[in-house]
Design a protein around this motif. Sequence first.
Motif, short mmCIF file in Angstrom:
data_model
loop_
_atom_site.label_atom_id
_atom_site.label_comp_id
_atom_site.label_asym_id
_atom_site.label_seq_id
_atom_site.Cartn_x
_atom_site.Cartn_y
_atom_site.Cartn_z
N ALA A 184 0.84 -1.20 0.00
CA ALA A 184 0.00 0.00 0.00
C ALA A 184 0.87 1.25 0.00
O ALA A 184 0.55 2.24 -0.68
CB ALA A 184 -0.93 -0.01 1.21
N GLY A 185 1.97 1.22 0.74
CA GLY A 185 2.88 2.36 0.74
C GLY A 185 3.48 2.61 -0.62
O GLY A 185 3.63 3.76 -1.05
N GLY A 186 3.84 1.55 -1.33
CA GLY A 186 4.40 1.70 -2.67
C GLY A 186 3.40 2.25 -3.67
O GLY A 186 3.75 3.07 -4.53
N PHE A 187 2.15 1.83 -3.55
CA PHE A 187 1.12 2.29 -4.48
C PHE A 187 0.73 3.75 -4.23
O PHE A 187 -0.01 4.34 -5.04
CB PHE A 187 -0.12 1.40 -4.39
N GLU A 188 1.21 4.36 -3.15
CA GLU A 188 0.95 5.78 -2.92
C GLU A 188 1.71 6.66 -3.90
O GLU A 188 1.36 7.83 -4.09
CB GLU A 188 1.34 6.16 -1.48
N PHE A 189 2.75 6.11 -4.52
CA PHE A 189 3.51 6.88 -5.50
C PHE A 189 2.90 6.66 -6.88
O PHE A 189 2.60 5.52 -7.25
CB PHE A 189 4.98 6.46 -5.49
N PRO A 190 2.72 7.72 -7.66
CA PRO A 190 2.02 7.59 -8.94
C PRO A 190 2.89 7.07 -10.07
O PRO A 190 2.49 7.13 -11.24
CB PRO A 190 1.58 9.03 -9.22
N TYR A 191 4.06 6.57 -9.76
CA TYR A 191 4.97 6.08 -10.80
C TYR A 191 5.62 4.78 -10.34
O TYR A 191 5.53 4.38 -9.18
CB TYR A 191 6.05 7.12 -11.12
N GLY A 192 6.29 4.12 -11.29
CA GLY A 192 7.06 2.93 -10.97
C GLY A 192 6.24 1.66 -10.93
O GLY A 192 5.09 1.60 -11.38
N ASP A 193 6.85 0.61 -10.37
CA ASP A 193 6.23 -0.71 -10.35
C ASP A 193 6.42 -1.33 -8.97
O ASP A 193 7.55 -1.48 -8.49
CB ASP A 193 6.86 -1.61 -11.42
N VAL A 194 5.30 -1.68 -8.33
CA VAL A 194 5.31 -2.33 -7.02
C VAL A 194 5.19 -3.84 -7.26
O VAL A 194 4.14 -4.32 -7.65
CB VAL A 194 4.15 -1.83 -6.14
N ARG A 221 12.09 -7.14 -5.94
CA ARG A 221 12.45 -5.87 -6.57
C ARG A 221 11.24 -4.95 -6.71
O ARG A 221 10.19 -5.33 -7.18
CB ARG A 221 13.10 -6.13 -7.93
N ASN A 222 11.41 -3.75 -6.21
CA ASN A 222 10.46 -2.67 -6.46
C ASN A 222 11.24 -1.56 -7.15
O ASN A 222 12.44 -1.40 -6.92
CB ASN A 222 9.85 -2.17 -5.15
N THR A 223 10.58 -0.80 -7.99
CA THR A 223 11.34 0.12 -8.82
C THR A 223 10.52 1.35 -9.20
O THR A 223 9.31 1.24 -9.41
CB THR A 223 11.82 -0.59 -10.11
N PRO A 224 11.18 2.51 -9.30
CA PRO A 224 10.47 3.69 -9.78
C PRO A 224 10.32 3.70 -11.30
O PRO A 224 9.67 4.60 -11.85
CB PRO A 224 11.37 4.84 -9.32
N TYR A 225 10.92 2.70 -11.98
CA TYR A 225 10.91 2.66 -13.44
C TYR A 225 10.14 1.43 -13.91
O TYR A 225 10.45 0.30 -13.51
CB TYR A 225 12.33 2.63 -13.98
N VAL A 226 9.17 1.62 -14.77
CA VAL A 226 8.35 0.52 -15.26
C VAL A 226 9.15 -0.40 -16.17
O VAL A 226 8.95 -1.62 -16.20
CB VAL A 226 7.11 1.07 -16.00
N VAL A 227 10.08 0.17 -16.92
CA VAL A 227 10.94 -0.60 -17.82
C VAL A 227 12.39 -0.15 -17.60
O VAL A 227 12.67 1.05 -17.54
CB VAL A 227 10.55 -0.38 -19.30
#
Length: 608
Positions: free
Chosen positions: A117-127, A137-143
Amino acid sequence: MTLHRRAVLQAGAATLALQATAASALTPDEAADRLLARITEQLLSDYPESATGAGVDKNARARLRSRLSSHSASGQGVIRAHVRSTLSQLRRLDVDALGPAKRLDVDVVKTVYELAAGGFEFPYGDVAILNNNWSYRNTPYVVAQNVGAFVEIPSFLDSSHSINTVADAEAYLVRMDAYARQLDGETVRVRADAGRGVVLPDFLLAKTLQQLRTSRAAPFTQWGIVTSLATRAARANLSPRYAADAARIAEEHIAPAIDRQIAVLESLQARATNDAGVWKLPRGDEYYAWALRAGTTTQMTPDEVHEMGLDNLRTLHGRMDPILRSVGYTEGSVGARMTALASDRRYQFSDGDAGRAEIMAFIQDKLTDIRARLTRAFHNPVRGYLEVVRISPDVEAGAPGAYGGAGTIDGSEPGHFWINLRTPALHTKFDLADLTYHEAIPGHVWQGEYTFRQPLIRTLLGFNAYSEGWALYAQQIADELGVYDDFPVGRLGYLQSLAFRACRLVVDSGIHSKRWTREQGVDFFVRENGSNPQEVQSEVDRYCSWPGQACGYKVGHNTINQLRDNAQSALGARYDFASFNDAVVGGGNVPMTVLGRVIDAYVAGARG
């Protein structure tokens, strides 16, 4: 027959009353089990890859075998809503009324959903924390060079989607189409994130584009995702049409999706900078704080992580120095002497394919040896079902030196130790044994099989600090079992590996919190640890795209050792090495905070 409205309402009220009565008749543990069962099915539906990875995509869940998770913005929004709803339900449970085992299950599940839930608070990246295949791995970059469907799905299908029947092959083809949709979903999100100011660093963007272009240029019939199905379908005596169908889907659906992804990434090159850390992103400091929590399951700050790394490094160098002196390396820093040791031809494998063959044989020898020793370290061992596989040449340029994981719950598929063989120079004869213990046995493959003894929801969830902390502790177990007693240079490889993880604490926090450059990160590794520059550049690139992940290793390892010290102090003569190890690995994959309670229970039981 006509029903009166009042009768309908009365019937509905009666049904609800019966349901409420049935629910109230459940014990607290039974109510928790019912909720966890619903969460399990929702989790598998959101992430069908987890069902396949665990080997439970059959019978009532057979539909999941032909699906992949959604990588579109709308699909991620649905998952985000599920996370919030699930967390709300978990928080309504009266955990004080639960038995110890069920309280542990609920605590573990609630913790991972809070992190998600904390990760999904950011409007970017991939949780990715809820997807069992990539939860580390969690990342601010989708690719990126190590993120996204292009990197993950072909290898997943090859290693986890078995091909034994017509239904298996048909499901594989459906998943190939779904893979193309994943690529397009990611491409849209990459463009949207760029509008928010989130673009890969230029050096990662260049590496990602190179991988995509190189693989795209190969003939469709030679793509790994095509040959995987073709080869295995032929082995299962299935129709040769599957090879042709796979090549057609690759050409008509996947290739155009890759082209679209390449085009969007190319359009961002002018906007990419050399800034390596997430500090440059919107709410970047907040993002890194969350990434550290997800990666370590602690509340450690970036400064605390940085100082822990420096302190651990000093201690480890103090252990390495006398060994280096004993084998004739007396001049210069520990890092400089380890660099010289790596150039010593006595410890190098041959070049080319001959060296690759030597490496595979070396790994098998070490696995045979460690298996014979493990009866002294565990009272309740698992099988350790394992296959050693080369990382696909398609992606090995951006891949780590190795990685590993357990097979399926039912034992139909083995665990895997994937080894990067783009050049034999990545590995030496003094560090490869240690890498094997980390990734395979008694590391990731071994530990993963213990999770199969847990409820399914626990098997599907993973915590980076626990799994990586255990893998480092597995290296320590091997050392304590005497694997290096006749080869002190091998112990240097083990200690250098621990020092390498200490360096990770320093470099990861340096890049993302202290605004270090990529070059500063690489230089620190080479100077302080004598690390291989080829390996280190890929390592540092990995930290840039997976912030916080690399910190879980040493934080988890330190926590396990602190708990062991506490147990030894509390139990005295009653302490037993194998029993402690059984407790750590038998409690399942848990957050570091929960592991403390697992060991408290072990200590209480050992006291009698």
